[in-house]
Design a protein around this motif. Structure first.
Motif, PDB file in Angstrom:
ATOM      1  N   ARG A   1      28.715  33.178-102.122  1.00  0.00           N
ATOM      2  CA  ARG A   1      28.288  34.695-102.217  1.00  0.00           C
ATOM      3  C   ARG A   1      29.302  35.334-102.658  1.00  0.00           C
ATOM      4  O   ARG A   1      30.642  35.143-102.301  1.00  0.00           O
ATOM      5  CB  ARG A   1      27.958  35.200-100.410  1.00  0.00           C
ATOM      6  N   GLY A   2      29.048  36.408-103.608  1.00  0.00           N
ATOM      7  CA  GLY A   2      30.530  37.022-103.902  1.00  0.00           C
ATOM      8  C   GLY A   2      29.765  38.116-105.261  1.00  0.00           C
ATOM      9  O   GLY A   2      28.584  38.051-105.503  1.00  0.00           O
ATOM     10  N   PRO A   3      30.451  38.805-105.575  1.00  0.00           N
ATOM     11  CA  PRO A   3      30.196  39.822-106.620  1.00  0.00           C
ATOM     12  C   PRO A   3      29.646  39.294-108.203  1.00  0.00           C
ATOM     13  O   PRO A   3      29.353  39.962-108.798  1.00  0.00           O
ATOM     14  CB  PRO A   3      31.519  41.025-106.770  1.00  0.00           C
ATOM     15  N   GLN A   4      30.204  38.068-108.292  1.00  0.00           N
ATOM     16  CA  GLN A   4      29.813  37.396-109.591  1.00  0.00           C
ATOM     17  C   GLN A   4      28.598  36.826-109.482  1.00  0.00           C
ATOM     18  O   GLN A   4      28.213  36.353-110.607  1.00  0.00           O
ATOM     19  CB  GLN A   4      30.999  36.402-109.799  1.00  0.00           C
ATOM     20  N   VAL A   5      27.922  36.777-108.477  1.00  0.00           N
ATOM     21  CA  VAL A   5      26.575  36.048-108.266  1.00  0.00           C
ATOM     22  C   VAL A   5      25.404  36.780-108.833  1.00  0.00           C
ATOM     23  O   VAL A   5      25.350  38.041-108.750  1.00  0.00           O
ATOM     24  CB  VAL A   5      26.198  35.497-106.764  1.00  0.00           C
TER      25      VAL A   5
END
Length: 528
Positions: free
Chosen positions: A379-383
């Protein structure tokens, strides 16, 4: 759950264009941004920004903007960069198309994405033009960058003279790029990656990869692949490094460019590592300027990576990611001394879980040593936002908590170092490219002589994973395996070709009709 050991980085709430070009100083503007490898022609950052703005203005004059999709079928040439970022600057979305695709495959992606235009080059016009015709695009909608009769060229667009439009979009929701990926299984799907996804992944990887403005980066991995797009193209641009482009991999030209251009940072896939470690031609070139080699797109054997490091006298590192993660989630930092068979640490602003696929229970990070294997969730802002027009596939991959289920089995050490150990998903990775068994099986079933089929990945003599088809023939038919191989090769990109065929009486299936690939793998294992 475990987080990155690194502090979170700031992720600006801006578009990709603003992230790359808004802070360009006069000093940096005069630096060389791009070098066309074959010709040596240079483009400064100032010239590149002007080209990007000109393309954006020309597209706006044609009515292309927010809500529109434009296809880009192009090898690694400087024009790719101007067009890609020009499309984004205009507020439109780019769907990057594999340069090896057949006309049928190009048409499928253009139709699925809803592309209104296509940019390509003369060598790819046969496939691109036929695909455009098939989906109803006119000759004026197909821009041939290097010029072709009856089509607009890049020069035509650069001289329109319309200023770039004033576009306002929400970077966190506006889709910048629409690459296609098979995900964890099945046929290719459009991956919705926003401006924030792309900006985030560059910001996250920048402190770990340690690229500087003095670096000269050889761009041989294709820009149409998210690895090349993010880690090569956008990272090099934001770091003001010099990017040397190669339209296709040729070992001699690769080595010549490293030597002549003084390349310092190489981003590769494992097949290139094999050549660097073993080919005698490497000894004929001076590669002493290289300080770092980063491998991605497929697992790198530790012994192979070490052989490259010793032969070139440089650092060799490995990273991990997926198109659905823009793509990086893990990497061995350039200056870190970690096992080369690992994929390093989780990158900043990112959280992970390891989940037992049998029980659904989390596997804890151990107090010491290494954990049991579990499916890696990220999970992260790049997903990604999700898959285009495919709510079910999105739900199958992204859970309600925002974790992306990678389909890869991994372990984690007490210090957070992650190692990918196996694959749950059915995808075959051939030379770093995804090959979906389901796509090949569906194609094989259209053959008049084939009654049923199943495809799995097996290892060839060089240890490379290749697609093998098990085929049940129609009663009374006698087509050979070689004939089937040739038939498939005419209809798919080279990396998707079936490399082995075995004629069988029946395909093992479950009571629900699902192909039992594990039985086929066991059958192969029994032959070893």
């Amino acid at each position: 759950m475990f987080r990155s050991p690194f502090p979170d980085v700031d992720i600006p709430d801006v578009t990709v264009y603003d992230y790359l070009f808004a802070s360009l100083t006069d000093e940096d503007a005069d630096r060389v941004a791009l070098v066309d490898g074959p010709s040596g022609r240079e483009t400064t950052f100032r010239e590149l920004r002007a080209q990007v703005d000109a393309v954006a203005g020309a597209l706006a004059a044609r009515g292309i903007g927010v809500g529109d999709v434009v296809g880009l079928l192009c090898p690694n040439v400087p024009a790719f960069v101007a067009v890609f970022h020009g499309i984004l600057r205009a507020g439109a979305t780019v769907t990057t198309v594999n340069s090896l695709y057949t006309a049928r495959e190009v048409a499928s992606q253009l139709r699925s994405s809803g592309a209104r235009m296509l940019f390509t080059v003369t060598p790819l016009l046969a496939a691109g033009g036929a695909a455009a015709d098939e989906i109803g695009l006119g000759a004026d909608d197909v821009v041939v960058l290097d010029g072709a009769e009856g089509h607009p060229s890049l020069r035509d667009l650069l001289t329109v003279g319309t200023p770039a439009p004033d576009v306002h979009v929400d970077p966190s929701t506006h889709v910048a790029v629409l690459p296609y990926s098979s995900g964890t299984t099945g046929v290719a799907k459009g991956v919705l990656l926003t401006h924030r996804n792309l900006v985030a992944n560059v910001a996250q990887t920048s402190p770990l990869l340690e690229m500087t403005p003095e670096d000269r980066v050889l761009a041989v991995l294709p820009f149409f692949h998210i690895y090349g797009l993010t880690v090569l193209l956008n990272l090099a641009l934001v770091k003001r490094a010099r990017l040397v482009t190669m339209p296709r991999f040729d070992l001699q030209q690769f080595l010549q460019l490293v030597q002549d251009q003084g390349c310092t940072y190489l981003f590769i896939a494992p097949p290139i590592a094999v050549a660097l470690a073993k080919h005698p031609m490497v000894a004929e070139y001076d590669l002493r300027t290289v300080h770092t080699v980063l491998s991605g797109a497929a697992p790198l054997d530790a012994a192979l990576g070490q052989a490259v490091a010793e032969r070139l006298g440089c650092r060799v590192k490995q990273g991990y990611g997926m198109t659905e993660m823009s793509p990086v989630s893990h990497v061995i930092p350039a200056s870190a001394d970690l096992p080369l068979d690992s994929v390093g640490w989780t990158i900043p602003n990112t959280e992970c879980r390891l989940v037992d696929p049998a029980t659904g229970q989390d596997i804890d990070v151990p107090a010491e040593g290494e954990s049991e294997a579990g499916e890696l969730w990220v999970r992260g802002p790049q997903v990604m936002v999700g898959y285009l027009d495919n709510a079910q596939a999105t739900a199958d991959t992204l859970d309600d908590d925002g974790f992306l289920h990678t389909g890869d089995m991994a372990t984690v050490r007490a210090d957070g170092v992650v190692t990918i150990v196996d694959r749950l998903k059915e995808l075959i990775k051939y030379h770093g490219y995804q090959v979906a068994p389901a796509e090949l099986e569906a194609l094989l079933l259209t053959h008049d002589d084939v009654a049923d089929s199943a495809v799995i990945g097996i290892r060839d003599e060089e240890g490379e994973e290749v697609p093998k088809a098990y085929v049940v023939l129609q009663p009374g038919r006698a087509v050979s395996g070689d004939e089937i191989i040739a038939w498939v090769a005419e209809r798919v990109a080279p990396h998707k070709k079936v490399r082995r065929v075995e004629i069988v009486e029946a395909i093992p299936k479950s009571s629900s009709g699902k192909i039992l690939r594990r039985d086929l793998r066991a059958r192969e294992a029994g032959r070893l």
